[in-house]
Design an enzyme around this catalytic site. Structure first.
Site, short mmCIF file in Angstrom:
data_model
loop_
_atom_site.label_atom_id
_atom_site.label_comp_id
_atom_site.label_asym_id
_atom_site.label_seq_id
_atom_site.Cartn_x
_atom_site.Cartn_y
_atom_site.Cartn_z
N HIS A 170 6.03 8.10 -27.85
CA HIS A 170 4.98 8.93 -27.25
C HIS A 170 5.08 10.39 -27.71
CE1 HIS A 170 2.06 10.42 -24.40
NE2 HIS A 170 2.96 11.23 -23.88
N ARG B 241 0.81 -1.23 0.00
CA ARG B 241 0.00 0.00 0.00
C ARG B 241 0.84 1.28 0.00
NH1 ARG B 241 -3.10 -3.45 3.38
NH2 ARG B 241 -5.11 -3.97 2.43
N HIS C 34 -2.99 15.36 -26.23
CA HIS C 34 -2.91 13.97 -25.77
C HIS C 34 -4.17 13.15 -26.06
CE1 HIS C 34 0.76 15.33 -23.96
NE2 HIS C 34 0.96 14.20 -23.35
#
Length: 370
Positions: free
Chosen positions: A270, A125, A253
């Site tokens: 990208h 976590r 994007h």
């Protein structure tokens, strides 16, 4: 610490951190990690291209400082931002007995940073995370701000979390090892910052194209620090995208992610997809009478000068529109786009007619740098 180091603070109260920028910092990573967080055990996550180079330098520097260090490697490439690789990394952390005092150090580009960051956000976590970005795109954008995650086959970055690093260490000298295509792809995100927030920065880029291509260390340090300052400002004011401000960072994007998804994350880097997406967004803005042709021409000219592609013509428009429906900015099935109104300023625009989006996608294609 060295006075030549540029420090950019990210002020997020108890989650705040420093971005350190300076030539040669890769070989001093341990001192910056130790300044940012208590450290006895580090897990360096990198990709197959960097295992014996940049990542090895960081691992050896940590070991020399008395820090126990494990080095985990993923295959290079966008396809590693997947549930399968994520699960493998979780398993490897179990095998090396990583616990809540373990610090994850991401050494690599955007794929490594996003994936390692998601590992840090989820294992036990939450583990402390240090970003050591080694591509221009990662140094100016993805390593800062805490967005981490993976791709789904039908949607880019759809699964993830906000998990701020405890520090970012940027060494511009590593950019000299990047292939030209990878370096140029990162310039798209640099240009993006000028378009969305800083027209003077955009003009500076126009005036220093030769130095940018030469990877001049002083110009690179200035570019990286300014981009980090601009992103830090946005993140400080809208960390979790609740006010809409942070959405401006996604200029181009919505189109970009559709190009990447439809081509299976394999055809474009990208930044290349961002460049084409920025031109689509600018054309869409013009159709909506939001910008003039001069602004579009300046953006296109700078992208071309940086040897980036500005259009694509051989992708199915309807497939791209379908992919856009999975964009995180979609609300109740309505597409929303980040669009300019002038150089240095953009806005989030709701309910754009699909026919105009089709027209923005259908511009004639060109090859990179043509």
């Amino acid at each position: 610490m060295d006075t030549d180091i540029i420090r950019v603070p990210v002020d997020l109260s108890d989650r705040g951190y420093e971005i350190y920028i300076g030539s040669g910092l890769l070989r001093k990573t341990a001192s910056f990690v130790q300044a940012a967080t208590e450290l006895t055990h580090a897990v360096v996550i990198t990709d197959s291209n960097l295992k014996t180079t940049h990542a090895q330098i960081v691992a050896e520097n940590l070991a020399q400082s008395g820090i126990t260090c494990d080095l985990l490697t993923i295959p290079a490439g966008e396809s590693s931002k997947s549930l399968r690789i994520l699960e493998e990394l979780w398993g490897e952390l179990l095998e090396i007995k990583a616990d809540r005092r373990t610090v994850v150090i991401a050494v690599g580009g955007g794929v490594v940073g996003d994936l390692a960051g998601f590992v840090a956000a989820t294992y036990t976590r939450g583990l402390p995370l240090i970003q050591v970005p080694t591509t221009l795109l990662a140094q100016v954008d993805s390593s800062v701000g805490g967005k981490v995650g993976i791709n789904l086959p039908r949607a880019k970055n759809m699964v993830g979390s906000f998990w701020q690093p405890t520090g970012v260490v940027i060494d511009p000298l590593v950019l000299h090892t990047l292939p030209d295509r990878e370096y140029q792809a990162g310039l798209a995100e640099v240009i993006k910052y000028g378009v969305i927030m800083d027209d003077e920065f955009f003009t500076m880029l126009e005036n220093h194209v030769a130095e940018i291509h030469a990877r001049d260390p002083e110009i690179l340090a200035n570019i990286i620090s300014r981009c980090c300052q601009l992103k830090a400002h946005v993140v400080e004011n809208d960390e979790r995208e609740t006010t809409g401000l942070r959405a401006i960072l996604n200029y181009g994007h919505t189109f970009c992610h559709a190009f990447e998804t439809v081509t299976g994350y394999g055809r474009f880097l990208h930044g290349e997809a961002v460049s084409i997406g920025m031109m689509c967004a600018a054309r869409l803005a013009a159709m909506l009478d939001r910008v003039d042709e001069a602004m579009i021409a300046r953006q296109e000219s700078l992208l071309r000068a940086c040897k980036l592609p500005v259009a694509v013509s051989d992708l199915d428009t309807e497939a791209l529109l379908e992919a856009m429906q999975h964009d995180k900015k979609v609300e109740h099935g309505k597409l929303r786009f980040v669009l300019p109104i002038k150089l240095g300023h953009v806005e989030l625009v709701n309910d754009v007619p699909l026919e105009l989006v089709r027209q923005a996608l259908s511009a004639p294609g060109t090859s990179p740098g043509s």
